[in-house]
Design a protein around this motif. Structure first.
Motif, mmCIF file in Angstrom:
data_model
loop_
_atom_site.group_PDB
_atom_site.id
_atom_site.type_symbol
_atom_site.label_atom_id
_atom_site.label_comp_id
_atom_site.label_asym_id
_atom_site.label_seq_id
_atom_site.Cartn_x
_atom_site.Cartn_y
_atom_site.Cartn_z
ATOM 1 N N VAL A 1 -0.059 12.507 1.303
ATOM 2 C CA VAL A 1 0.109 11.483 2.323
ATOM 3 C C VAL A 1 1.400 11.816 3.062
ATOM 4 C CG1 VAL A 1 0.485 9.036 2.783
ATOM 5 C CG2 VAL A 1 -1.125 9.754 0.996
ATOM 6 N N PHE A 2 1.287 12.068 4.346
ATOM 7 C CA PHE A 2 2.439 12.463 5.152
ATOM 8 C C PHE A 2 3.076 11.246 5.808
ATOM 9 C CE2 PHE A 2 2.313 17.097 5.370
ATOM 10 C CZ PHE A 2 1.037 17.381 4.907
ATOM 11 N N GLY A 3 4.392 11.305 5.945
ATOM 12 C CA GLY A 3 5.097 10.326 6.736
ATOM 13 C C GLY A 3 4.942 10.646 8.214
ATOM 14 N N CYS B 1 8.034 14.407 5.313
ATOM 15 C CA CYS B 1 8.002 14.316 3.865
ATOM 16 C C CYS B 1 6.590 13.884 3.479
ATOM 17 C CB CYS B 1 9.033 13.327 3.329
ATOM 18 S SG CYS B 1 8.831 11.631 3.889
ATOM 19 N N ALA B 2 6.180 14.289 2.301
ATOM 20 C CA ALA B 2 4.827 13.982 1.843
ATOM 21 C C ALA B 2 4.853 13.766 0.341
ATOM 22 C CB ALA B 2 3.864 15.114 2.202
ATOM 23 N N ALA B 3 3.937 12.935 -0.098
ATOM 24 C CA ALA B 3 3.835 12.662 -1.531
ATOM 25 C C ALA B 3 2.373 12.494 -1.895
ATOM 26 C CB ALA B 3 4.627 11.412 -1.895
ATOM 27 N N PRO B 4 1.972 12.993 -3.034
ATOM 28 C CA PRO B 4 0.607 12.798 -3.488
ATOM 29 C C PRO B 4 0.525 11.582 -4.413
ATOM 30 C CG PRO B 4 1.623 14.560 -4.732
ATOM 31 C CD PRO B 4 2.702 13.938 -3.878
ATOM 32 N N PRO B 5 -0.066 10.505 -3.954
ATOM 33 C CA PRO B 5 -0.211 9.338 -4.828
ATOM 34 C C PRO B 5 -1.082 9.676 -6.027
ATOM 35 C CG PRO B 5 -0.743 8.819 -2.541
ATOM 36 C CD PRO B 5 -0.670 10.305 -2.650
ATOM 37 N N GLY C 1 0.812 -1.197 0.000
ATOM 38 C CA GLY C 1 0.000 0.000 0.000
ATOM 39 C C GLY C 1 0.853 1.257 0.000
ATOM 40 N N GLU C 2 0.205 2.404 -0.039
ATOM 41 C CA GLU C 2 0.916 3.671 -0.076
ATOM 42 C C GLU C 2 1.489 3.974 1.297
ATOM 43 O OE1 GLU C 2 1.923 5.769 -2.181
ATOM 44 O OE2 GLU C 2 2.632 7.226 -0.743
ATOM 45 N N SER C 3 2.707 4.370 1.352
ATOM 46 C CA SER C 3 3.293 4.784 2.625
ATOM 47 C C SER C 3 4.469 5.687 2.345
ATOM 48 C CB SER C 3 3.744 3.574 3.447
ATOM 49 O OG SER C 3 4.837 2.930 2.839
ATOM 50 N N VAL C 4 4.658 6.591 3.246
ATOM 51 C CA VAL C 4 5.825 7.467 3.193
ATOM 52 C C VAL C 4 6.428 7.405 4.578
ATOM 53 C CG1 VAL C 4 6.676 9.774 2.754
ATOM 54 C CG2 VAL C 4 4.677 8.934 1.518
ATOM 55 N N GLY C 5 7.629 6.962 4.710
ATOM 56 C CA GLY C 5 8.190 6.764 6.040
ATOM 57 C C GLY C 5 9.555 7.366 6.189
ATOM 58 N N LEU C 6 9.984 7.506 7.389
ATOM 59 C CA LEU C 6 11.251 8.136 7.712
ATOM 60 C C LEU C 6 12.167 7.139 8.379
ATOM 61 C CD1 LEU C 6 9.871 11.499 9.037
ATOM 62 C CD2 LEU C 6 10.864 11.047 6.825
ATOM 63 N N HIS C 7 13.506 7.299 8.134
ATOM 64 C CA HIS C 7 14.442 6.375 8.700
ATOM 65 C C HIS C 7 14.708 6.676 10.159
ATOM 66 C CE1 HIS C 7 15.229 4.421 4.958
ATOM 67 N NE2 HIS C 7 15.559 5.521 4.366
ATOM 68 N N ALA D 1 11.898 7.547 3.147
ATOM 69 C CA ALA D 1 11.704 6.494 2.151
ATOM 70 C C ALA D 1 10.247 6.514 1.707
ATOM 71 C CB ALA D 1 12.057 5.132 2.741
ATOM 72 N N TYR D 2 10.016 6.226 0.455
ATOM 73 C CA TYR D 2 8.650 6.200 -0.025
ATOM 74 C C TYR D 2 8.421 4.912 -0.793
ATOM 75 C CZ TYR D 2 10.654 7.754 -4.497
ATOM 76 O OH TYR D 2 11.398 7.842 -5.640
ATOM 77 N N SER D 3 7.163 4.515 -0.873
ATOM 78 C CA SER D 3 6.858 3.244 -1.535
ATOM 79 C C SER D 3 6.137 3.428 -2.859
ATOM 80 C CB SER D 3 6.011 2.361 -0.623
ATOM 81 O OG SER D 3 4.783 3.001 -0.327
ATOM 82 N N ASN D 4 5.514 4.592 -3.063
ATOM 83 C CA ASN D 4 4.739 4.815 -4.276
ATOM 84 C C ASN D 4 5.604 5.494 -5.329
ATOM 85 O OD1 ASN D 4 2.960 5.557 -6.291
ATOM 86 N ND2 ASN D 4 1.335 6.069 -4.884
ATOM 87 N N SER D 5 5.889 4.798 -6.402
ATOM 88 C CA SER D 5 6.738 5.352 -7.458
ATOM 89 C C SER D 5 5.974 6.277 -8.389
ATOM 90 C CB SER D 5 7.337 4.213 -8.288
ATOM 91 O OG SER D 5 8.083 3.352 -7.484
#
Lengths: 113, 113
Positions: free
Chosen positions: B102-104, B90-94, B1-7, B24-28
Motif C-alpha cells: 500500500v503506497f502513500g 513510502c509503502a507498507a504491506p498490511p 483503515g489502512e493508510s500510509v501518508g506523508l507529512h 506516517a503509517y496507521s497499520n502497526s
C-alpha cells in the motif's frame, strides 16, 4: 539485464472504446503486478499474478477490466469500454523473491477523451 | 483503515544538503516498510526497506529511521544531488492483506543547484 517492458507508452482513446496494455516482466520473475496510478497519488494494485494464476484481483473492476498472463510470462490488461475516469498511468511490475522489492516498468499513460 | 501518508507534499533542498522525507503509517501490523523513488516519466524504483524489528537501516547515501511508538518513518538522503529529484513513496504491506504493498501519496523532492 532488461527491465520490465511495457507498451504502448502513451494511448489516447475516446470513451467507450477498448484499450489494451502489454507487459513483459523481468526474465525469471514469477510474480507480476498491474497497478494504476492517478495523478499525484501512489500506485494502487489492480491485480497480482503468481505465474499464470491471478492470486489477488480484489481491486480490479471486473465489469470492464480484464487481465491475462498466458504461459506465466507476458501479461495483458484490457479495459472495455473505457471511461473518462480510467485516465491514469498503468504500471506493470514484477518481483522474484521479496514481494516488496518490485521492479516497475515505465508505465502506459492512458488518456480517455 | 489502512493508510500510509506523508507529512510534506513538497520538499526543496539545496544541492549538497541532507534531505529528510517523512511518512506516517496507521497499520502497526506491517513487517516491512519500504521506500520507493519515482522520477518523472518512469516507474517507481525500490530504494530500501526496513523490518519492523529494526529502528535504523543504512544504505548508500540513504538512511531509514523507524519509530514504531509514533508510527513514523523517515528517509534521510545525504549530500542530496540533482539526480535525487523525484517523488518518494513510502509503502507498507498490511499483514492481513498478504503480499500487497500500500503506497502513500508521495513527497516531491526538488534539488536546487
Amino acid at each position: 539485464e532488461a527491465g520490465v517492458v511495457q507498451s504502448p507508452r502513451y494511448k489516447i482513446i475516446e470513451k467507450k472504446q477498448p484499450v489494451a496494455f502489454w507487459c513483459n516482466p523481468i526474465s525469471g520473475h514469477n510474480t507480476l503486478y498491474w497497478y494504476r496510478q492517478n495523478l499525484g497519488q501512489g500506485p494502487e494494485l489492480l491485480i497480482r499474478y503468481e505465474n499464470e494464476e491471478a492470486v489477488d484481483d480484489s481491486q480490479l473492476p471486473k465489469d470492464r477490466f480484464s487481465a491475462e498472463r498466458l504461459k506465466g510470462v507476458d501479461s495483458t490488461l484490457k479495459i472495455q469500454p473505457a471511461e473518462l475516469g480510467d485516465s491514469a498511468v498503468y504500471l506493470c511490475a514484477s518481483s522474484l523473491v521479496r514481494f516488496y522489492e518490485q521492479y516497475f516498468g515505465p508505465g502506459t499513460r492512458l488518456t480517455v477523451t | 483503515g489502512e493508510s500510509v501518508g506523508l507529512h510534506l507534499p513538497t520538499l526543496s533542498v539545496q544541492e549538497g544538503d541532507n534531505s529528510i522525507i517523512n511518512c506516517a503509517y496507521s497499520n502497526s501490523a506491517s513487517d516491512y516498510f519500504i521506500w520507493y523513488k519515482q522520477e518523472s516519466g518512469k516507474g517507481p524504483q525500490f530504494i530500501i526497506d526496513i523490518r519492523s524489528n529494526m529502528d535504523k537501516r543504512q544504505g548508500q547515501r540513504v538512511t531509514v529511521l523507524l519509530n514504531k511508538t509514533v508510527k513514523h518513518l523517515s528517509l534521510q538522503i545525504a549530500a542530496t544531488q540533482p539526480g535525487d529529484s523525484a517523488v518518494y513513496f513510502c509503502a507498507a504491506p498490511p499483514m492481513e492483506y498478504g503480499n500487497k504493498l500500500v503506497f502513500g501519496a508521495g513527497t516531491i523532492l526538488r534539488v536546487k543547484s
